[in-house]
Design a protein around this motif. Structure first.
Motif, mmCIF file in Angstrom:
data_model
loop_
_atom_site.group_PDB
_atom_site.id
_atom_site.type_symbol
_atom_site.label_atom_id
_atom_site.label_comp_id
_atom_site.label_asym_id
_atom_site.label_seq_id
_atom_site.Cartn_x
_atom_site.Cartn_y
_atom_site.Cartn_z
ATOM 1 N N UNK A 6 17.996 -34.641 35.489
ATOM 2 C CA UNK A 6 18.937 -35.135 34.493
ATOM 3 C C UNK A 6 20.256 -35.544 35.141
ATOM 4 N N UNK A 7 20.951 -36.474 34.488
ATOM 5 C CA UNK A 7 22.273 -36.887 34.921
ATOM 6 C C UNK A 7 23.051 -37.407 33.718
ATOM 7 N N UNK A 8 24.357 -37.566 33.872
ATOM 8 C CA UNK A 8 25.189 -38.136 32.833
ATOM 9 C C UNK A 8 26.036 -37.139 32.073
ATOM 10 N N UNK A 9 25.893 -35.867 32.344
ATOM 11 C CA UNK A 9 26.697 -34.869 31.670
ATOM 12 C C UNK A 9 28.147 -34.940 32.093
ATOM 13 N N UNK A 10 29.008 -34.284 31.329
ATOM 14 C CA UNK A 10 30.422 -34.272 31.629
ATOM 15 C C UNK A 10 31.214 -33.669 30.497
ATOM 16 N N UNK A 11 32.528 -33.784 30.592
ATOM 17 C CA UNK A 11 33.441 -33.257 29.581
ATOM 18 C C UNK A 11 33.952 -34.388 28.707
ATOM 19 N N UNK A 12 33.845 -34.216 27.392
ATOM 20 C CA UNK A 12 34.286 -35.227 26.442
ATOM 21 C C UNK A 12 35.078 -34.575 25.323
ATOM 22 N N UNK A 89 27.720 -29.018 20.058
ATOM 23 C CA UNK A 89 26.751 -29.705 20.905
ATOM 24 C C UNK A 89 26.900 -29.366 22.378
ATOM 25 N N UNK A 90 27.943 -28.654 22.744
ATOM 26 C CA UNK A 90 28.155 -28.286 24.134
ATOM 27 C C UNK A 90 27.022 -27.386 24.612
ATOM 28 N N UNK A 91 26.436 -27.750 25.731
ATOM 29 C CA UNK A 91 25.301 -27.005 26.254
ATOM 30 C C UNK A 91 24.840 -27.643 27.553
ATOM 31 N N UNK A 92 23.899 -27.000 28.194
ATOM 32 C CA UNK A 92 23.156 -27.632 29.268
ATOM 33 C C UNK A 92 21.974 -28.349 28.631
ATOM 34 N N UNK A 93 21.845 -29.622 28.938
ATOM 35 C CA UNK A 93 20.776 -30.430 28.370
ATOM 36 C C UNK A 93 19.653 -30.601 29.384
ATOM 37 N N UNK A 94 18.439 -30.374 28.933
ATOM 38 C CA UNK A 94 17.263 -30.447 29.785
ATOM 39 C C UNK A 94 16.299 -31.505 29.275
ATOM 40 N N UNK A 95 15.663 -32.214 30.186
ATOM 41 C CA UNK A 95 14.535 -33.037 29.801
ATOM 42 C C UNK A 95 13.254 -32.318 30.171
ATOM 43 N N UNK A 96 12.201 -32.619 29.433
ATOM 44 C CA UNK A 96 10.932 -31.940 29.616
ATOM 45 C C UNK A 96 9.787 -32.905 29.369
ATOM 46 N N UNK A 97 8.642 -32.614 29.966
ATOM 47 C CA UNK A 97 7.479 -33.462 29.801
ATOM 48 C C UNK A 97 6.205 -32.663 29.643
ATOM 49 N N UNK A 98 5.246 -33.277 28.983
ATOM 50 C CA UNK A 98 3.942 -32.667 28.809
ATOM 51 C C UNK A 98 2.900 -33.767 28.666
ATOM 52 N N UNK A 99 1.646 -33.415 28.837
ATOM 53 C CA UNK A 99 0.552 -34.357 28.672
ATOM 54 C C UNK A 99 -0.329 -33.940 27.514
ATOM 55 N N UNK A 114 13.476 -30.467 34.007
ATOM 56 C CA UNK A 114 14.551 -30.713 34.938
ATOM 57 C C UNK A 114 15.434 -29.487 35.060
ATOM 58 N N UNK A 115 16.457 -29.579 35.908
ATOM 59 C CA UNK A 115 17.366 -28.455 36.122
ATOM 60 C C UNK A 115 18.547 -28.450 35.155
ATOM 61 N N UNK A 116 18.710 -29.509 34.384
ATOM 62 C CA UNK A 116 19.737 -29.556 33.366
ATOM 63 C C UNK A 116 21.004 -30.266 33.804
ATOM 64 N N UNK A 117 21.742 -30.784 32.817
ATOM 65 C CA UNK A 117 23.045 -31.390 33.052
ATOM 66 C C UNK A 117 24.010 -30.859 31.997
ATOM 67 N N UNK A 118 25.208 -30.481 32.422
ATOM 68 C CA UNK A 118 26.169 -29.807 31.553
ATOM 69 C C UNK A 118 26.952 -30.798 30.707
ATOM 70 N N UNK A 119 27.046 -30.502 29.415
ATOM 71 C CA UNK A 119 27.876 -31.265 28.492
ATOM 72 C C UNK A 119 28.898 -30.322 27.877
ATOM 73 N N UNK A 120 30.172 -30.651 28.020
ATOM 74 C CA UNK A 120 31.254 -29.869 27.449
ATOM 75 C C UNK A 120 32.015 -30.727 26.451
ATOM 76 N N UNK A 121 32.288 -30.179 25.274
ATOM 77 C CA UNK A 121 32.976 -30.912 24.218
ATOM 78 C C UNK A 121 34.227 -30.144 23.812
ATOM 79 N N UNK A 122 35.380 -30.799 23.903
ATOM 80 C CA UNK A 122 36.654 -30.198 23.542
ATOM 81 C C UNK A 122 37.104 -30.719 22.185
ATOM 82 N N UNK A 123 37.606 -29.829 21.342
ATOM 83 C CA UNK A 123 38.071 -30.209 20.018
ATOM 84 C C UNK A 123 39.574 -30.394 19.985
#
Length: 123
Positions: A6-12, A89-99, A114-123
């Protein structure tokens, strides 16, 4: 063989949008893919999933219409576009797959993660 990253996480700020991507190695074009998120000390919960052919994506009830999930099988990439983000919505976001199965909200049915990507949300 199959690896997810995963990629694209960050602080918003609350109300912002953010796009996450998941790149796959190994052939996943026939895989059902999904996004999950997990906050510290909380259970991993389903965000949304999409079948291998890209038809009929589904989402958690609370996220329907606000989050968008898509995939590009040529690039073996899974994308999550998040709108109107809130602190909840702040969390570590993971993608997953199955067949062999349609998208499921149960994390235990997914074989590849995946290993996850961190998303942080400030109010």
């Amino acid at each position: 063989q199959v690896q997810l990253s995963e990629s694209g996480g960050g602080s918003v700020q609350a109300g912002d949008s953010l796009t996450l991507s998941c790149a796959a190695t190994g052939s996943t074009v026939r895989y059902t893919m999904a996004w999950f998120r997990q906050a510290p000390g909380k259970e991993r919960i389903f965000v949304g999933g999409i079948s291998w052919d890209g038809n009929g994506p589904n989402y958690a009830d609370a996220l329907s219409g606000r989050f968008e999930i898509s995939r590009d099988n040529n690039k073996e990439t899974l994308v999550l576009k998040m709108h109107n983000l809130k602190p909840e919505h702040a969390a570590v976001y993971y993608c997953a797959g199955q067949t062999g199965r349609p998208p499921s909200p149960q994390a235990c049915v997914y074989r590849y993660w995946g290993h996850g990507t961190q998303v942080t949300v400030s109010s």
